[in-house]
Design a protein around this motif. Structure first.
Motif, mmCIF file in Angstrom:
data_model
loop_
_atom_site.group_PDB
_atom_site.id
_atom_site.type_symbol
_atom_site.label_atom_id
_atom_site.label_comp_id
_atom_site.label_asym_id
_atom_site.label_seq_id
_atom_site.Cartn_x
_atom_site.Cartn_y
_atom_site.Cartn_z
ATOM 1 N N LEU A 8 -0.356 3.019 11.141
ATOM 2 C CA LEU A 8 -1.459 3.550 11.951
ATOM 3 C C LEU A 8 -2.157 2.432 12.706
ATOM 4 C CD1 LEU A 8 -3.214 6.119 9.585
ATOM 5 C CD2 LEU A 8 -1.676 6.607 11.484
ATOM 6 N N ARG A 9 -2.526 2.704 13.909
ATOM 7 C CA ARG A 9 -3.301 1.787 14.747
ATOM 8 C C ARG A 9 -4.676 2.398 14.985
ATOM 9 N NH1 ARG A 9 -0.581 -2.054 13.372
ATOM 10 N NH2 ARG A 9 1.492 -2.347 14.187
ATOM 11 N N PRO A 10 -5.672 1.589 15.328
ATOM 12 C CA PRO A 10 -7.021 2.127 15.554
ATOM 13 C C PRO A 10 -7.000 3.323 16.515
ATOM 14 C CG PRO A 10 -7.117 -0.247 15.518
ATOM 15 C CD PRO A 10 -5.647 0.128 15.480
ATOM 16 N N GLY A 11 -7.691 4.373 16.075
ATOM 17 C CA GLY A 11 -7.768 5.602 16.856
ATOM 18 C C GLY A 11 -6.753 6.660 16.427
ATOM 19 N N MET A 12 -5.721 6.268 15.699
ATOM 20 C CA MET A 12 -4.709 7.229 15.249
ATOM 21 C C MET A 12 -5.186 7.947 13.991
ATOM 22 S SD MET A 12 -1.226 4.988 15.770
ATOM 23 C CE MET A 12 -0.113 6.332 15.386
ATOM 24 N N LYS A 13 -4.715 9.207 13.840
ATOM 25 C CA LYS A 13 -5.078 10.021 12.682
ATOM 26 C C LYS A 13 -3.822 10.514 11.989
ATOM 27 C CE LYS A 13 -9.335 11.696 14.725
ATOM 28 N NZ LYS A 13 -10.131 12.866 15.086
ATOM 29 N N ALA A 14 -3.973 10.803 10.692
ATOM 30 C CA ALA A 14 -2.859 11.341 9.910
ATOM 31 C C ALA A 14 -3.417 12.141 8.740
ATOM 32 C CB ALA A 14 -1.973 10.211 9.393
ATOM 33 N N VAL A 15 -2.555 12.964 8.157
ATOM 34 C CA VAL A 15 -2.879 13.695 6.939
ATOM 35 C C VAL A 15 -1.988 13.128 5.842
ATOM 36 C CG1 VAL A 15 -2.831 15.934 5.789
ATOM 37 C CG2 VAL A 15 -3.560 15.776 8.170
ATOM 38 N N VAL A 16 -2.583 12.729 4.733
ATOM 39 C CA VAL A 16 -1.840 12.127 3.632
ATOM 40 C C VAL A 16 -0.899 13.163 3.013
ATOM 41 C CG1 VAL A 16 -2.045 11.033 1.359
ATOM 42 C CG2 VAL A 16 -3.702 10.499 3.153
ATOM 43 N N THR A 17 0.363 12.782 2.837
ATOM 44 C CA THR A 17 1.338 13.679 2.222
ATOM 45 C C THR A 17 1.801 13.183 0.856
ATOM 46 O OG1 THR A 17 3.141 12.591 3.408
ATOM 47 C CG2 THR A 17 2.209 14.584 4.403
ATOM 48 N N ARG A 18 1.730 11.854 0.624
ATOM 49 C CA ARG A 18 2.194 11.315 -0.653
ATOM 50 C C ARG A 18 1.548 9.951 -0.919
ATOM 51 N NH1 ARG A 18 7.926 11.300 -0.255
ATOM 52 N NH2 ARG A 18 7.687 9.345 0.839
ATOM 53 N N VAL A 19 1.136 9.743 -2.162
ATOM 54 C CA VAL A 19 0.605 8.452 -2.602
ATOM 55 C C VAL A 19 1.551 7.958 -3.693
ATOM 56 C CG1 VAL A 19 -1.354 7.226 -3.590
ATOM 57 C CG2 VAL A 19 -1.757 9.180 -2.074
ATOM 58 N N SER A 20 2.371 6.946 -3.375
ATOM 59 C CA SER A 20 3.429 6.488 -4.280
ATOM 60 C C SER A 20 3.172 5.087 -4.814
ATOM 61 C CB SER A 20 4.768 6.498 -3.544
ATOM 62 O OG SER A 20 5.051 7.748 -3.042
ATOM 63 N N CYS A 21 1.986 4.820 -5.271
ATOM 64 C CA CYS A 21 1.688 3.493 -5.791
ATOM 65 C C CYS A 21 1.495 3.572 -7.306
ATOM 66 C CB CYS A 21 0.472 2.896 -5.096
ATOM 67 S SG CYS A 21 -0.936 3.981 -4.998
ATOM 68 N N GLU A 22 1.280 2.424 -7.912
ATOM 69 C CA GLU A 22 1.109 2.384 -9.358
ATOM 70 C C GLU A 22 -0.064 3.268 -9.777
ATOM 71 O OE1 GLU A 22 -1.498 -1.625 -9.805
ATOM 72 O OE2 GLU A 22 0.626 -1.853 -9.288
ATOM 73 N N GLU A 23 0.001 3.760 -10.998
ATOM 74 C CA GLU A 23 -0.963 4.734 -11.510
ATOM 75 C C GLU A 23 -2.413 4.257 -11.394
ATOM 76 O OE1 GLU A 23 -2.257 8.307 -13.158
ATOM 77 O OE2 GLU A 23 -0.286 7.759 -12.395
ATOM 78 N N THR A 24 -2.681 3.018 -11.733
ATOM 79 C CA THR A 24 -4.048 2.502 -11.687
ATOM 80 C C THR A 24 -4.606 2.547 -10.266
ATOM 81 O OG1 THR A 24 -3.523 1.035 -13.517
ATOM 82 C CG2 THR A 24 -5.515 0.538 -12.279
ATOM 83 N N LEU A 25 -3.826 2.089 -9.303
ATOM 84 C CA LEU A 25 -4.271 2.104 -7.915
ATOM 85 C C LEU A 25 -4.384 3.534 -7.404
ATOM 86 C CD1 LEU A 25 -5.057 0.719 -5.288
ATOM 87 C CD2 LEU A 25 -2.606 0.518 -4.769
ATOM 88 N N ARG A 26 -3.421 4.387 -7.755
ATOM 89 C CA ARG A 26 -3.454 5.779 -7.295
ATOM 90 C C ARG A 26 -4.733 6.466 -7.766
ATOM 91 N NH1 ARG A 26 -2.615 10.516 -9.140
ATOM 92 N NH2 ARG A 26 -1.742 9.854 -11.122
ATOM 93 N N ARG A 27 -5.107 6.251 -9.029
ATOM 94 C CA ARG A 27 -6.342 6.866 -9.536
ATOM 95 C C ARG A 27 -7.578 6.298 -8.841
ATOM 96 N NH1 ARG A 27 -6.057 6.839 -15.881
ATOM 97 N NH2 ARG A 27 -4.960 4.924 -15.412
ATOM 98 N N ARG A 28 -7.556 5.016 -8.557
ATOM 99 C CA ARG A 28 -8.702 4.405 -7.856
ATOM 100 C C ARG A 28 -8.847 4.988 -6.456
ATOM 101 N NH1 ARG A 28 -12.172 0.243 -8.574
ATOM 102 N NH2 ARG A 28 -12.766 -0.965 -6.760
ATOM 103 N N LEU A 29 -7.720 5.134 -5.755
ATOM 104 C CA LEU A 29 -7.760 5.736 -4.418
ATOM 105 C C LEU A 29 -8.243 7.185 -4.479
ATOM 106 C CD1 LEU A 29 -4.471 4.274 -2.922
ATOM 107 C CD2 LEU A 29 -6.816 3.601 -2.356
#
Length: 76
Positions: A8-29
């Protein structure tokens, strides 16, 4: 079209479809409101592209590129 949010670049938008990171980071996000089906807007990228500021749910969240590349979304 699904993309990695580190593209993504400044001004661009998106809808999150998947968060595939480690469990600790995923819960923090998730605590910050970054979950699947959340709309995000890229507000700023640091000069070396190592940090991106995303606006979501009325707040701005800065995320490192190495973490952001594990989050997928569809571009709006």
């Amino acid at each position: 079209m699904e993309i990695s949010l580190d593209g993504l670049r400044p001004g661009m938008k998106a809808v999150v479809t998947r968060v595939s990171c480690e469990e600790t980071l995923r819960r923090r996000l998730e605590d910050f409101g970054l979950t699947e089906e959340t709309q995000v807007s890229c507000r700023y990228r640091s000069p070396h592209d190592d940090v991106t500021a995303l606006e979501l749910r009325g707040t701005v969240l800065a995320i490192r590129r190495r973490d952001l590349c594990r989050i997928s979304g569809r571009s709006l």
